[in-house]
Design a protein around this motif. Structure first.
Motif, PDB file in Angstrom:
ATOM      1  N   ARG A 353       0.833  -1.200   0.000  1.00 53.12           N
ATOM      2  CA  ARG A 353       0.000   0.000   0.000  1.00 53.12           C
ATOM      3  C   ARG A 353       0.873   1.257   0.000  1.00 53.12           C
ATOM      4  O   ARG A 353       0.587   2.228  -0.710  1.00 53.12           O
ATOM      5  N   ARG A 354       1.948   1.261   0.772  1.00 55.29           N
ATOM      6  CA  ARG A 354       2.818   2.444   0.821  1.00 55.29           C
ATOM      7  C   ARG A 354       3.502   2.677  -0.516  1.00 55.29           C
ATOM      8  O   ARG A 354       3.625   3.827  -0.970  1.00 55.29           O
ATOM      9  N   VAL A 355       3.955   1.606  -1.155  1.00 54.56           N
ATOM     10  CA  VAL A 355       4.583   1.752  -2.470  1.00 54.56           C
ATOM     11  C   VAL A 355       3.579   2.289  -3.477  1.00 54.56           C
ATOM     12  O   VAL A 355       3.882   3.195  -4.267  1.00 54.56           O
ATOM     13  N   LEU A 356       2.380   1.750  -3.441  1.00 54.25           N
ATOM     14  CA  LEU A 356       1.353   2.165  -4.391  1.00 54.25           C
ATOM     15  C   LEU A 356       1.053   3.652  -4.248  1.00 54.25           C
ATOM     16  O   LEU A 356       0.985   4.392  -5.243  1.00 54.25           O
ATOM     17  N   ARG A 357       0.894   4.100  -3.033  1.00 57.84           N
ATOM     18  CA  ARG A 357       0.577   5.517  -2.815  1.00 57.84           C
ATOM     19  C   ARG A 357       1.753   6.410  -3.175  1.00 57.84           C
ATOM     20  O   ARG A 357       1.580   7.498  -3.729  1.00 57.84           O
ATOM     21  N   GLY A 358       2.966   5.960  -2.871  1.00 56.92           N
ATOM     22  CA  GLY A 358       4.136   6.748  -3.230  1.00 56.92           C
ATOM     23  C   GLY A 358       4.338   6.823  -4.727  1.00 56.92           C
ATOM     24  O   GLY A 358       4.674   7.886  -5.271  1.00 56.92           O
ATOM     25  N   ALA A 359       4.146   5.706  -5.422  1.00 54.00           N
ATOM     26  CA  ALA A 359       4.315   5.683  -6.875  1.00 54.00           C
ATOM     27  C   ALA A 359       3.243   6.495  -7.576  1.00 54.00           C
ATOM     28  O   ALA A 359       3.455   6.979  -8.698  1.00 54.00           O
ATOM     29  N   ALA A 360       2.083   6.645  -6.933  1.00 50.12           N
ATOM     30  CA  ALA A 360       0.976   7.387  -7.554  1.00 50.12           C
ATOM     31  C   ALA A 360       1.256   8.877  -7.633  1.00 50.12           C
ATOM     32  O   ALA A 360       0.700   9.563  -8.496  1.00 50.12           O
ATOM     33  N   ARG A 361       2.118   9.400  -6.749  1.00 50.51           N
ATOM     34  CA  ARG A 361       2.347  10.852  -6.753  1.00 50.51           C
ATOM     35  C   ARG A 361       2.993  11.340  -8.057  1.00 50.51           C
ATOM     36  O   ARG A 361       2.489  12.302  -8.665  1.00 50.51           O
ATOM     37  N   PRO A 362       4.090  10.755  -8.534  1.00 53.23           N
ATOM     38  CA  PRO A 362       4.607  11.206  -9.827  1.00 53.23           C
ATOM     39  C   PRO A 362       3.679  10.891 -10.991  1.00 53.23           C
ATOM     40  O   PRO A 362       3.660  11.609 -11.994  1.00 53.23           O
ATOM     41  N   VAL A 363       2.887   9.816 -10.863  1.00 59.66           N
ATOM     42  CA  VAL A 363       1.897   9.518 -11.891  1.00 59.66           C
ATOM     43  C   VAL A 363       0.876  10.644 -11.982  1.00 59.66           C
ATOM     44  O   VAL A 363       0.527  11.109 -13.074  1.00 59.66           O
ATOM     45  N   ASP A 364       0.409  11.102 -10.828  1.00 54.06           N
ATOM     46  CA  ASP A 364      -0.595  12.169 -10.825  1.00 54.06           C
ATOM     47  C   ASP A 364      -0.034  13.476 -11.387  1.00 54.06           C
ATOM     48  O   ASP A 364      -0.737  14.212 -12.090  1.00 54.06           O
ATOM     49  N   ALA A 365       1.230  13.777 -11.082  1.00 51.83           N
ATOM     50  CA  ALA A 365       1.834  15.006 -11.614  1.00 51.83           C
ATOM     51  C   ALA A 365       1.942  14.944 -13.134  1.00 51.83           C
ATOM     52  O   ALA A 365       1.612  15.910 -13.837  1.00 51.83           O
ATOM     53  N   ALA A 366       2.388  13.796 -13.651  1.00 51.99           N
ATOM     54  CA  ALA A 366       2.501  13.638 -15.105  1.00 51.99           C
ATOM     55  C   ALA A 366       1.121  13.645 -15.755  1.00 51.99           C
ATOM     56  O   ALA A 366       0.936  14.221 -16.836  1.00 51.99           O
ATOM     57  N   TRP A 367       0.156  13.018 -15.107  1.00 47.05           N
ATOM     58  CA  TRP A 367      -1.220  12.982 -15.629  1.00 47.05           C
ATOM     59  C   TRP A 367      -1.774  14.406 -15.760  1.00 47.05           C
ATOM     60  O   TRP A 367      -2.372  14.758 -16.777  1.00 47.05           O
ATOM     61  N   ALA A 368      -1.565  15.218 -14.732  1.00 44.38           N
ATOM     62  CA  ALA A 368      -2.097  16.587 -14.771  1.00 44.38           C
ATOM     63  C   ALA A 368      -1.504  17.370 -15.930  1.00 44.38           C
ATOM     64  O   ALA A 368      -2.214  18.119 -16.616  1.00 44.38           O
ATOM     65  N   MET A 369      -0.214  17.193 -16.182  1.00 42.89           N
ATOM     66  CA  MET A 369       0.425  17.913 -17.284  1.00 42.89           C
ATOM     67  C   MET A 369      -0.081  17.439 -18.635  1.00 42.89           C
ATOM     68  O   MET A 369      -0.388  18.242 -19.520  1.00 42.89           O
ATOM     69  N   ALA A 370      -0.175  16.119 -18.806  1.00 44.88           N
ATOM     70  CA  ALA A 370      -0.579  15.575 -20.104  1.00 44.88           C
ATOM     71  C   ALA A 370      -2.056  15.836 -20.396  1.00 44.88           C
ATOM     72  O   ALA A 370      -2.420  16.334 -21.468  1.00 44.88           O
ATOM     73  N   VAL A 371      -2.906  15.518 -19.431  1.00 46.52           N
ATOM     74  CA  VAL A 371      -4.349  15.668 -19.651  1.00 46.52           C
ATOM     75  C   VAL A 371      -4.736  17.140 -19.713  1.00 46.52           C
ATOM     76  O   VAL A 371      -5.625  17.529 -20.485  1.00 46.52           O
ATOM     77  N   GLY A 372      -4.041  17.983 -18.929  1.00 46.92           N
ATOM     78  CA  GLY A 372      -4.343  19.409 -18.959  1.00 46.92           C
ATOM     79  C   GLY A 372      -4.195  20.006 -20.339  1.00 46.92           C
ATOM     80  O   GLY A 372      -4.901  20.963 -20.686  1.00 46.92           O
ATOM     81  N   GLN A 373      -3.279  19.462 -21.164  1.00 42.93           N
ATOM     82  CA  GLN A 373      -3.157  19.942 -22.538  1.00 42.93           C
ATOM     83  C   GLN A 373      -4.064  19.170 -23.480  1.00 42.93           C
ATOM     84  O   GLN A 373      -4.713  19.755 -24.345  1.00 42.93           O
ATOM     85  N   ASP A 374      -4.144  17.849 -23.304  1.00 42.04           N
ATOM     86  CA  ASP A 374      -4.936  17.048 -24.244  1.00 42.04           C
ATOM     87  C   ASP A 374      -6.409  17.441 -24.265  1.00 42.04           C
ATOM     88  O   ASP A 374      -7.061  17.364 -25.311  1.00 42.04           O
ATOM     89  N   VAL A 375      -6.969  17.838 -23.118  1.00 37.43           N
ATOM     90  CA  VAL A 375      -8.397  18.182 -23.097  1.00 37.43           C
ATOM     91  C   VAL A 375      -8.694  19.437 -23.899  1.00 37.43           C
ATOM     92  O   VAL A 375      -9.871  19.723 -24.197  1.00 37.43           O
ATOM     93  N   LEU A 376      -7.671  20.197 -24.270  1.00 36.84           N
ATOM     94  CA  LEU A 376      -7.901  21.412 -25.045  1.00 36.84           C
ATOM     95  C   LEU A 376      -8.162  21.125 -26.519  1.00 36.84           C
ATOM     96  O   LEU A 376      -8.726  21.981 -27.223  1.00 36.84           O
TER      97      LEU A 376
END
Length: 465
Positions: A353-376
């Motif tokens: 569980r700790r690994v999963l939550r820790g690994a999710a943080r950089p995933v979420d940062a990359a997701w915000a950057m990619a999706v923030g542009q793609d939705v345009l």
């Protein structure tokens, strides 16, 4: 005590995970992959984006170096190129051409994805505790409380492979949600945002005299209410240029040679087409369509079994146009290594569980950057820009305009795109001041070429544009 870990997937995320497991003292690390892996830096079936441009950013390279010391030197020795974001890139942004600066900035490595995977795999397999087996993982064994291993399909049927820890690093094609349902765990939320991006790539021989020509990119413009279209000329090993075009739904690049060149010439600046018009092609044009952003919110699941970790594209995958995937895979493997060191072993309570939550943080940062542009892009499926997206977009555009002539603004953008700092760097007081002040220099009317580079470009141009 003998301990075994099983890693599903021998791609970058899987091999980096195998390295940290072996370094943590796991007795046996078995990496499973359905592909027959090449014995050199060559394309393989299970990597659909492998023929297209990949950028190994500063942040990702640092994480990889922590896991596989010396990997950067290995890549450079094999022909990878070290590119400075401040001086070694010709970039036409949606706001115009960006300046090049003589001051130091972050660097990235450019080479084929096959070379990255091969170099990392060869280094990791030097560890006597790691082995790769050709086999297809078809499910998990155990219960909703603890995963006990992997069900493997082979020529003689199915068999169970026991493990103290299972890592799913099977990539974009992961079946983790189905596997969890087989254990009685359901309700995992998945979101897909698909701009319809099609990548088209072709390899060229670097022309004589053009060996030091900068990496050149014409970026897509998400602000004009039509399909995004881009192209890049990237130096790779073997004295070659990897030329990749990308177009979102409605603006897809073609697969024929003539159409490929025409596509590059029809961009807001024809520089990529002018360069390749005088270069010798070494391959056909290769297309790929597996480009959607997909996020499995496994870290939000109310219940999670011990003994199961998910990393890399199996947790979240991004439009490859933004060059984040390899770095995010390295960040996730680094989280696994640090948590193993704290826990003292792969079967420690709460580790998964700790690994999963820790690994999710950089995933979420990359997701915000990619999706923030793609939705345009107007034909994107799975999301539309909200008020927050539009506010961030307005600020990003202002920052990009400032970066055309402000080193402070350019530095903030480089730090974020190179993934050596989180996106919050864009809101540091110095960055905000640079965005508000704007560029102190006039906009460039064309690419910032040196006289020698302009001579190379003019000498290669066969288009008459």
């Amino acid at each position: 005590m003998s301990r075994r870990a099983v890693v599903v997937g021998a791609g970058l995320a899987g091999m980096l995970a195998a390295a940290v497991l072996a370094d943590a003292g796991v007795t046996e690390v078995v990496v499973l992959d359905r592909d027959e892996l090449p014995d050199g830096p060559r394309q393989r079936r299970g990597l659909p984006q492998g023929r297209h441009a990949h950028l190994l950013m500063t942040g990702g390279l640092r994480a990889m170096e922590e896991i596989v010391p010396g990997v950067g030197k290995r890549l450079l020795a094999a022909g990878a190129h070290e590119i400075s974001l401040s001086s070694g890139v010709l970039a036409r942004s949606p706001e115009g051409w960006l300046r090049r600066w003589r001051r130091e900035g972050p660097v990235m490595l450019t080479c084929t994805r096959a070379l990255v995977d091969w170099t990392v795999r060869a280094a990791v397999l030097e560890h006597p505790r790691v082995e790769v087996r050709r086999a297809a993982a078809v499910g998990l064994t155990g219960s909703a409380g603890r995963v006990r291993g992997v069900r493997v399909s082979g020529p003689d049927g199915e068999a169970d492979l026991e493990a103290d820890l299972v890592v799913d690093a099977s990539g974009r094609g992961t079946r983790i949600v189905t596997w969890l349902e087989g254990l009685g765990l359901s309700g995992v939320r998945t979101r897909t945002v698909d701009s319809g991006l099609v990548n088209a790539s072709r390899v060229y021989r670097v022309p004589d005299g053009a060996e030091r020509f900068p990496l050149t990119i014409v970026q897509a413009d998400p602000y004009v209410a039509r399909a995004g279209r881009s192209a890049m000329v990237m130096p790779v090993e073997g004295d070659r240029w990897l030329v990749s075009c990308g177009g979102t739904r409605g603006g897809e690049p073609p697969a024929d040679a003539e159409g490929f060149l025409r596509y590059t010439l029809d961009l807001p600046d024809p520089i990529v087409g002018r360069l390749i018009s005088g270069a010798e092609p070494l391959t056909d044009v290769h297309l790929s369509r597996s480009t959607s952003n997909v996020r499995h919110y496994l870290d939000k699941a109310p219940h999670w079994p011990e003994g199961l970790v998910v990393l890399g594209d199996a947790l979240g995958t991004f439009n490859p146009a933004y060059g984040q995937g390899m770095s995010v895979a390295a960040f996730g493997a680094r989280v696994l290594g640090r948590e193993l060191e704290r826990a003292g072993g792969p079967d420690a309570p709460g580790l998964a569980r700790r690994v999963l939550r820790g690994a999710a943080r950089p995933v979420d940062a990359a997701w915000a950057m990619a999706v923030g542009q793609d939705v345009l892009y107007p034909a994107t499926r799975g999301g539309r820009p909200g008020i927050a997206d539009r506010a961030v977009t307005a600020y990003t555009r202002r920052m990009t305009r400032a970066a055309a002539g402000s080193f402070a603004a350019a530095s903030a953008i480089w730090d974020v795109t190179s993934m050596r700092t989180p996106p919050t760097r864009m809101f540091h007081p110095s960055a905000v001041l640079a965005a508000l002040t704007g560029s102190p220099l006039p906009a460039l009317s064309g690419p910032p070429l040196t006289p020698a580079e302009r001579e190379v470009l003019d000498g290669l141009d066969r288009t008459g544009v």
